[in-house]
Scaffold this active site. Structure first.
Site, PDB file in Angstrom:
ATOM      1  N   ASP A 321       1.011  -1.308  -0.075  1.00 56.49           N
ATOM      2  CA  ASP A 321      -0.022   0.040   0.035  1.00 56.49           C
ATOM      3  C   ASP A 321       1.035   1.244  -0.076  1.00 56.49           C
ATOM      4  O   ASP A 321       1.901   1.237   0.226  1.00 56.49           O
ATOM      5  CB  ASP A 321      -0.840  -0.017   1.311  1.00 56.49           C
ATOM      6  N   GLU A 516     -10.178   6.885   4.414  1.00 53.97           N
ATOM      7  CA  GLU A 516      -9.268   6.361   5.467  1.00 53.97           C
ATOM      8  C   GLU A 516      -9.403   6.887   7.187  1.00 53.97           C
ATOM      9  O   GLU A 516     -10.398   6.958   7.586  1.00 53.97           O
ATOM     10  CB  GLU A 516      -7.846   6.561   4.689  1.00 53.97           C
TER      11      GLU A 516
END
Ligand code: GLC
Length: 647
Positions: A321, A516
């Site tokens: 990521d 997020e």
């Protein structure tokens, strides 16, 4: 090349007596250990020989360049050529020329420049670059693209076939921009509504996630080599949805069997469907019951190599990521031999890619990373590119490339909205009769930003105007279309207006966009909508109890504690984050032409401090709940326990 359905994994569980069936027909794994799977794609000896030949002819720098993924804001096409870069991405909020309104032809022009640069290197065999993007609810980065409901709403539709059709449409949107790789589906099984990424999860029920997993992979990948196909990504491996207390990028503390059966549930069908890439989770796993700490996923050889690659038979590529390697103890965002040795094949190092290449080459030369590991990573990357036909054509040569009309899927988006919202209460206020005079209030009524949420034009979904979405329809506009503009009055805060002069009020309330960790509601803060968005309570108090029915529509990325708001409403619709097609909501609210079909895919809380779904949780509406015109129900006054200042 169609990923062959081995079906092998369908047999093993039955033989082992460890299986159940998910709504979409995907077997759920109940075994005590990871299922023994193998790739659904039969080995292709000629392809493997070609790959080995290419790898043999590559220098160390060329190999590590192939393992590097940089953001388009920090790398030029000529740098892709000079540094043998294997992949680029546009993180949320990155557009060609940094113009939010970039046309599809601007996207394809940049894609073509990167592609041609990668095919102009001095390598013995040139390897085409691959561009990845987050198209998690349609091609969110591109102005004019239809944006579908986020996953939390799609989960309420209980419709894998719809999800596959959305995947198909999304793949076309992405190929219109010359991009070949999508970082989706998210297969998180969301377990705590404090988590800012709850809306990226289809459900807290692993069976729903499993039933959607295969559908979305097939929708996106199709046959892998067609003009409307993209490579998909199963993410984030593993256990992101179970992060303790909903702390994004935190620690999953569940037991091994729970990790295997619940958080792994979406991956087995995805792997069997031939998903070609897996993205690693930022989270870590600490099986506290067993006293075993597996650590950060980005550094876990046990999970990435021994489980995902060996036991589950994954033969595609693992991508890290965004700067995820820096979270591995002892690592930085440009240097992490532990992550490469754990089994990560492509490193998403958006900005510091030059240092990463130099540091990793030194790791190999000084023996911290074996050349065999580098060769395995490059082999996997080449295998995925060959399977997707990237060596055969410029990604901008496809039938959809540069075609703006490929961005539109308005009717599909409208259908998805109709199927994904949930009617929690209706004491006769709905449907609104045509021709009635309606007062519309609330800060979300005319806000495509609140309607679409995060990952929409920008990373956070903020800093957008309605006009930026080019063609989206707010619920206010949709109600004006359905009822006649003359019959609709809008007052965002409901000041200086008398609800009693109207036949009904529609209050459109909701969260403001986030993505997020910015969406985390960190303990001990009460997770109550009114506490987090007090203006929504105020506007409802101004219009409720005036002798006119109030219909509330809530946009939220999570199940919200809202008993006080529901009690102030005669009808209450959980719309989650429906995307650009507000007409789908008006289809349900006005005239009864369409009926509600959505049923909650997460439990709906009955207290501000109840954020999970375990036995101790206070649930107001169970998972699976949803009213309709055909199946009405009474929702009496709900309890309103005092909301504490801290949970
Ligand atoms: C983000 C997300 C991931 C996304 C990636 C690229 O941090 O965790 O889901 O695909 O970066 O934008």
């Amino acid at each position: 090349m169609k990923a062959l359905r081995s079906g092998l994994w369908l047999i093993l569980p039955l033989l082992a007596g460890c299986a159940g069936t998910a709504p979409g027909g995907d077997l759920l794994w109940h075994g005590q250990d990871w299922p023994a799977l193998r790739s659904p794609t039969a080995p292709d000896a000629a392809m493997e020989a070609r790959i080995a030949d290419i790898v043999r002819g590559m220098t160390l720098e060329q190999k590590i360049g192939q393992m590097t993924q940089a953001d388009i804001r920090s790398i030029t096409p000529d740098e892709v050529r000079r540094h043998y870069i294997g992949s680029v991405l546009n993180g949320g909020g990155a557009w060609p020329g940094m113009r939010k309104d970039a046309a599809v032809t601007d996207w394809t022009a940049l894609s073509d420049a990167y592609y041609r640069a990668s095919m102009a290197t001095d390598m013995a065999v040139r390897v085409p670059v691959i561009w990845g993007t987050d198209a998690v609810h349609g091609h969110g980065n591109v102005a004019g693209a239809t944006l579908f409901p986020h996953n939390i709403g799609l989960g309420a539709a209980h419709d894998p076939a719809l999800v596959e059709r959305i995947g198909r449409a999304t793949a076309r949107q992405v190929r219109a921009t010359g991009i070949s790789w999508v970082f989706a589906p998210t297969l998180a099984v969301g377990k705590n509504r404090r988590w800012g990424r709850t809306y990226e999860s289809y459900s807290s029920d692993p069976a729903i996630v499993a039933s959607y997993s295969r559908a979305m992979v097939h929708g996106l990948q199709g046959g892998l080599t067609g003009d409307g196909d993209v490579i998909a990504t199963a993410k984030h491996f593993l256990g992101d949805g179970g992060t303790f207390d909903g702390i994004d990028q935190g620690e999953n503390r569940t037991a091994r069997t729970h990790m295997i059966q619940v958080h792994g549930a979406g991956y087995y069908p995805a792997l069997d469907a031939g998903v070609q890439t897996v993205m690693v989770s930022y989270s870590s796993w600490n099986d506290t019951a067993a006293g075993k700490d597996y650590g950060k996923m980005h550094g876990s050889r046990e999970l990435l190599t021994d489980v995902l690659k060996a036991r589950l038979g994954f033969d595609g590529l693992i991508v890290s990521d965004w700067n995820g390697i820096q979270q591995v103890p002892g690592c930085t965002k440009d240097h992490c031999p532990q992550a490469v040795n754990a089994g990560i094949d492509m490193i998403m190092v958006p900005d510091d890619w030059k240092a990463f290449i130099a540091n990793t080459a030194a790791d190999v030369r000084e023996g911290r990373i074996a050349m065999a590991r580098i060769d395995d990573a490059v082999t996997r990357i080449l295998r995925v590119k060959l399977r997707a036909g990237l060596f055969d054509r410029n990604p901008n040569a496809g039938a959809f490339a540069g075609k703006a009309d490929a961005l539109a899927a308005r009717e599909l988006g409208r259908e998805a909205v109709r199927k994904s919202v949930v009617l929690l209460k209706n004491q006769g206020a709905l449907p609104l009769a045509a021709g009635k005079r309606v007062l519309v209030v609330g800060a979300s009524a005319d806000s495509l930003s609140n309607q679409t949420g995060g990952w929409s034009l920008t990373w956070q979904g903020t800093e957008n105007r309605n006009a930026d979405f080019k063609g989206g329809t707010t619920l206010l506009a949709a109600l004006r279309n359905a009822l006649g503009a003359a019959n609709v009055t809008f007052s965002e805060d409901a000041r200086d207006v008398d609800p009693g002069k109207f036949d009904a009020v529609v209050a459109v309330i909701g969260e403001t966009p986030y993505a997020e960790y910015n969406g985390d509601v960190r303990a001990p803060k009460p997770a109550a909508h009114s506490a987090l968005h007090p203006a929504d309570l105020t506007v409802l108090q101004r219009v409720s109890g005036k002798g006119v029915p109030v219909v509330s529509v809530l946009y939220s990325g999570r199940p919200a504690y809202a008993n006080d708001l529901i009690n102030l409403s005669d009808a209450f619709v959980a719309a989650f984050l429906p995307g650009t097609e507000g007409e789908g909501l008006a289809d349900l609210l006005v005239g009864g032409r369409h009926d509600f079909a959505g049923r909650l895919s997460f439990a709906w809380p009955g207290s501000a401090c109840s954020t999970g779904e375990d036995a101790a949780s206070i649930v107001q509406f169970a998972r699976g709940y949803g009213l309709s015109y055909a199946k009405p129900g009474r929702t009496g006054p709900l309890p309103e326990p005092a909301v504490p200042t801290a949970c």
